[in-house]
Design a protein around this motif. Structure first.
Motif, PDB file in Angstrom:
ATOM      1  N   ALA A  53      -0.165   0.514   1.198  1.00  0.00           N
ATOM      2  CA  ALA A  53      -0.478   1.121  -0.098  1.00  0.00           C
ATOM      3  C   ALA A  53       0.504   2.227  -0.431  1.00  0.00           C
ATOM      4  O   ALA A  53       0.895   2.397  -1.601  1.00  0.00           O
ATOM      5  N   ALA A  54       0.948   2.980   0.577  1.00  0.00           N
ATOM      6  CA  ALA A  54       1.921   4.051   0.331  1.00  0.00           C
ATOM      7  C   ALA A  54       3.270   3.471  -0.067  1.00  0.00           C
ATOM      8  O   ALA A  54       3.964   4.014  -0.955  1.00  0.00           O
ATOM      9  N   GLU A  55       3.642   2.362   0.575  1.00  0.00           N
ATOM     10  CA  GLU A  55       4.923   1.751   0.221  1.00  0.00           C
ATOM     11  C   GLU A  55       4.908   1.190  -1.190  1.00  0.00           C
ATOM     12  O   GLU A  55       5.902   1.290  -1.921  1.00  0.00           O
ATOM     13  N   ALA A  56       3.777   0.592  -1.572  1.00  0.00           N
ATOM     14  CA  ALA A  56       3.690  -0.009  -2.909  1.00  0.00           C
ATOM     15  C   ALA A  56       3.153   0.948  -3.956  1.00  0.00           C
ATOM     16  O   ALA A  56       3.107   0.584  -5.140  1.00  0.00           O
ATOM     17  N   GLN A  57       2.729   2.141  -3.521  1.00  0.00           N
ATOM     18  CA  GLN A  57       2.101   3.095  -4.433  1.00  0.00           C
ATOM     19  C   GLN A  57       0.975   2.424  -5.233  1.00  0.00           C
ATOM     20  O   GLN A  57       0.866   2.558  -6.458  1.00  0.00           O
ATOM     21  N   ASP A  58       0.114   1.720  -4.494  1.00  0.00           N
ATOM     22  CA  ASP A  58      -0.953   0.940  -5.114  1.00  0.00           C
ATOM     23  C   ASP A  58      -2.296   1.376  -4.512  1.00  0.00           C
ATOM     24  O   ASP A  58      -2.570   1.144  -3.326  1.00  0.00           O
ATOM     25  N   THR A  59      -3.126   1.998  -5.332  1.00  0.00           N
ATOM     26  CA  THR A  59      -4.439   2.448  -4.845  1.00  0.00           C
ATOM     27  C   THR A  59      -5.408   1.287  -4.633  1.00  0.00           C
ATOM     28  O   THR A  59      -6.409   1.432  -3.920  1.00  0.00           O
ATOM     29  N   ASP A  60      -5.156   0.146  -5.249  1.00  0.00           N
ATOM     30  CA  ASP A  60      -6.046  -1.003  -5.042  1.00  0.00           C
ATOM     31  C   ASP A  60      -6.028  -1.487  -3.592  1.00  0.00           C
ATOM     32  O   ASP A  60      -7.023  -2.030  -3.102  1.00  0.00           O
ATOM     33  N   VAL A  61      -4.897  -1.301  -2.913  1.00  0.00           N
ATOM     34  CA  VAL A  61      -4.826  -1.692  -1.509  1.00  0.00           C
ATOM     35  C   VAL A  61      -5.753  -0.816  -0.670  1.00  0.00           C
ATOM     36  O   VAL A  61      -6.423  -1.294   0.257  1.00  0.00           O
ATOM     37  N   LEU A  62      -5.823   0.477  -1.012  1.00  0.00           N
ATOM     38  CA  LEU A  62      -6.752   1.365  -0.305  1.00  0.00           C
ATOM     39  C   LEU A  62      -8.200   0.954  -0.550  1.00  0.00           C
ATOM     40  O   LEU A  62      -9.026   0.963   0.360  1.00  0.00           O
ATOM     41  N   GLU A  92      -9.207  11.666  -3.971  1.00  0.00           N
ATOM     42  CA  GLU A  92      -9.812  10.487  -4.601  1.00  0.00           C
ATOM     43  C   GLU A  92      -8.765   9.571  -5.185  1.00  0.00           C
ATOM     44  O   GLU A  92      -8.886   8.335  -5.117  1.00  0.00           O
ATOM     45  N   ASN A  93      -7.712  10.104  -5.743  1.00  0.00           N
ATOM     46  CA  ASN A  93      -6.624   9.321  -6.324  1.00  0.00           C
ATOM     47  C   ASN A  93      -5.292   9.850  -5.797  1.00  0.00           C
ATOM     48  O   ASN A  93      -4.725  10.793  -6.356  1.00  0.00           O
ATOM     49  N   PRO A  94      -4.795   9.288  -4.696  1.00  0.00           N
ATOM     50  CA  PRO A  94      -3.513   9.769  -4.157  1.00  0.00           C
ATOM     51  C   PRO A  94      -2.352   9.370  -5.076  1.00  0.00           C
ATOM     52  O   PRO A  94      -2.194   8.193  -5.416  1.00  0.00           O
ATOM     53  N   PHE A  95      -1.522  10.388  -5.467  1.00  0.00           N
ATOM     54  CA  PHE A  95      -0.409  10.117  -6.380  1.00  0.00           C
ATOM     55  C   PHE A  95       0.936  10.261  -5.687  1.00  0.00           C
ATOM     56  O   PHE A  95       1.965  10.026  -6.311  1.00  0.00           O
ATOM     57  N   ASN A  96       0.947  10.674  -4.425  1.00  0.00           N
ATOM     58  CA  ASN A  96       2.222  10.855  -3.734  1.00  0.00           C
ATOM     59  C   ASN A  96       2.059  10.444  -2.274  1.00  0.00           C
ATOM     60  O   ASN A  96       0.976  10.043  -1.833  1.00  0.00           O
ATOM     61  N   ALA A 115      -2.640  10.958   4.071  1.00  0.00           N
ATOM     62  CA  ALA A 115      -3.956  11.458   4.462  1.00  0.00           C
ATOM     63  C   ALA A 115      -4.882  10.304   4.836  1.00  0.00           C
ATOM     64  O   ALA A 115      -5.676  10.413   5.788  1.00  0.00           O
ATOM     65  N   TYR A 116      -4.767   9.201   4.123  1.00  0.00           N
ATOM     66  CA  TYR A 116      -5.594   8.035   4.454  1.00  0.00           C
ATOM     67  C   TYR A 116      -5.149   7.413   5.780  1.00  0.00           C
ATOM     68  O   TYR A 116      -5.992   6.954   6.574  1.00  0.00           O
ATOM     69  N   VAL A 117      -3.833   7.387   6.010  1.00  0.00           N
ATOM     70  CA  VAL A 117      -3.345   6.857   7.285  1.00  0.00           C
ATOM     71  C   VAL A 117      -3.877   7.695   8.442  1.00  0.00           C
ATOM     72  O   VAL A 117      -4.357   7.168   9.457  1.00  0.00           O
ATOM     73  N   GLY A 118      -3.820   9.032   8.285  1.00  0.00           N
ATOM     74  CA  GLY A 118      -4.344   9.909   9.340  1.00  0.00           C
ATOM     75  C   GLY A 118      -5.844   9.755   9.530  1.00  0.00           C
ATOM     76  O   GLY A 118      -6.339   9.837  10.663  1.00  0.00           O
ATOM     77  N   TYR A 119      -6.558   9.529   8.427  1.00  0.00           N
ATOM     78  CA  TYR A 119      -8.014   9.339   8.534  1.00  0.00           C
ATOM     79  C   TYR A 119      -8.348   8.131   9.391  1.00  0.00           C
ATOM     80  O   TYR A 119      -9.209   8.192  10.289  1.00  0.00           O
ATOM     81  N   TYR A 120      -7.683   7.014   9.153  1.00  0.00           N
ATOM     82  CA  TYR A 120      -7.971   5.810   9.929  1.00  0.00           C
ATOM     83  C   TYR A 120      -7.527   5.960  11.393  1.00  0.00           C
ATOM     84  O   TYR A 120      -8.203   5.464  12.311  1.00  0.00           O
ATOM     85  N   GLN A 121      -6.433   6.634  11.635  1.00  0.00           N
ATOM     86  CA  GLN A 121      -5.989   6.840  13.010  1.00  0.00           C
ATOM     87  C   GLN A 121      -6.981   7.701  13.793  1.00  0.00           C
ATOM     88  O   GLN A 121      -7.303   7.401  14.953  1.00  0.00           O
ATOM     89  N   ASP A 122      -7.477   8.763  13.171  1.00  0.00           N
ATOM     90  CA  ASP A 122      -8.462   9.616  13.845  1.00  0.00           C
ATOM     91  C   ASP A 122      -9.775   8.867  14.076  1.00  0.00           C
ATOM     92  O   ASP A 122     -10.425   9.043  15.120  1.00  0.00           O
ATOM     93  N   ALA A 123     -10.175   8.050  13.106  1.00  0.00           N
ATOM     94  CA  ALA A 123     -11.405   7.284  13.263  1.00  0.00           C
ATOM     95  C   ALA A 123     -11.298   6.309  14.430  1.00  0.00           C
ATOM     96  O   ALA A 123     -12.262   6.095  15.180  1.00  0.00           O
TER      97      ALA A 123
END
Length: 324
Positions: free
Chosen positions: A86-95, A211-215, A221-229
């Motif tokens: 999602a970060a590479e494509a800058q696409d929130t739908d992937v998240l 809620e809406n990552p723009f950068n 932050a989402y990548v870190g969230y899943y790694q910690d989980a």
């Protein structure tokens, strides 16, 4: 004198009806299975409950639950991969897809977990009720706690393991609680508490996510969230696998032991017509002899009265019969 010696030898070498081990008249019970001397494997008139089917169902349900827990616990690794894409494509739908993809695994795990709990309660109750038919068994808690112990708050941290420990001791002929029971319950408590703590930590961490990552910072932050989980899930996952493996072994052993004992107590008489008669076990009444018409069992042998002599029957005259 020889008769008395032989009788004494036979008494010394009498075998237990439950385990088949030799018993001593100096003891009131079998030293192996604790069955009182002269008692059958199953007390007559006391009902027993089949545990084979429910035992197999518990084993299957627990195995499926463990497999689904592996998928749920390791899913954050998939979420981290999707967050990077999602970060590479800058696409929130992937998240959003990463979040929605986890829902079916959670639902399946919840259904399997609930099924395992219900089957385990039924199996525990049946196995505990069977102890009431086993001479020599000394359960400490009533059969009602086999159900209530899982449902009453706070009591469910202590009562279920006490019930299962009693079932294991009396079914497997152990004077002490088997180690498997302690390992299973310790791992179960670690899994239950660890899973709840991990869920609370995940919930707090998820609320801090943008809620809406723009950068890139927002996506990272989402990548870190899943790694910690993923890291938080490792300890509950290990505990779940240990608890599942030990419970499966324990249920299989107790189920096999109770089925074998119930089978020993099943009477094998009277036999169907034409079959050879089976002898009754020691201490049980012999099978009744089927009577003929009007209660006559058959011609009785001739009884010789006191002071009378029986002479061989003389042959009759040639060409005739007696009474002809």
């Amino acid at each position: 004198m020889r008769f008395l010696t032989d009788a004494h030898t036979r008494t010394d070498h009498m075998r237990c009806q439950t385990c088949g081990g030799e018993t001593s008249p100096a003891l009131n019970e079998c030293s192996i299975c604790r069955t009182p001397l002269g008692q059958p494997p199953v007390a007559p008139g006391v009902p027993t409950y089949p545990v084979g089917g429910f035992g197999r169902a518990v084993v299957a349900a627990v195995a499926v639950t463990a497999v689904l827990d592996i998928l749920v616990a390791l899913y954050p690794a998939v979420g981290a991969v999707l967050a990077r894409r999602a970060a590479e494509a800058q696409d929130t739908d992937v998240l959003l897809g990463a979040v929605l993809l986890e829902v079916p695994f959670l639902l399946l795990f919840g259904a399997a977990y609930l099924t395992s709990a219900v089957l385990m309660i039924i199996w525990t109750w049946r196995a505990r009720k069977n102890l009431e038919a086993f001479p020599g068994a000394l359960p400490q808690l009533t059969s009602g706690w086999a159900i209530a112990g899982w449902l009453v708050p706070l009591a469910n941290f202590v009562v279920p393991v006490r019930v299962v420990a009693g079932i294991a001791r009396d079914s497997l002929w152990r004077s002490r609680t088997p180690v498997l029971v302690g390992v299973w319950w310790a791992a179960w408590l670690v899994f239950s508490l660890g899973e709840r703590l991990a869920y609370l930590a995940d919930s707090r961490a998820y609320e801090r996510l943008p809620e809406n990552p723009f950068n890139d910072i927002g996506y990272q932050a989402y990548v870190g969230y899943y790694q910690d989980a993923l890291v938080r899930n490792l300890i509950p996952l290990a505990a779940c696998l240990i608890a599942a493996a030990t419970l499966i072994v324990l249920v299989r052993r107790v189920t096999a032991a109770q089925q074998a004992r119930i089978a020993l107590g099943a009477p094998a008489w009277p036999a169907p017509p034409g079959w050879p008669g089976a002898s009754a076990p020691y201490g049980w009444p012999a099978a009744p002899v089927p009577l003929g018409p009007l209660g006559v069992t058959g011609p009785s042998p001739q009884v010789v009265g006191p002071g009378s002599a029986v002479s061989p029957q003389a042959a009759g005259p040639a060409g005739g019969t007696i009474g002809a």
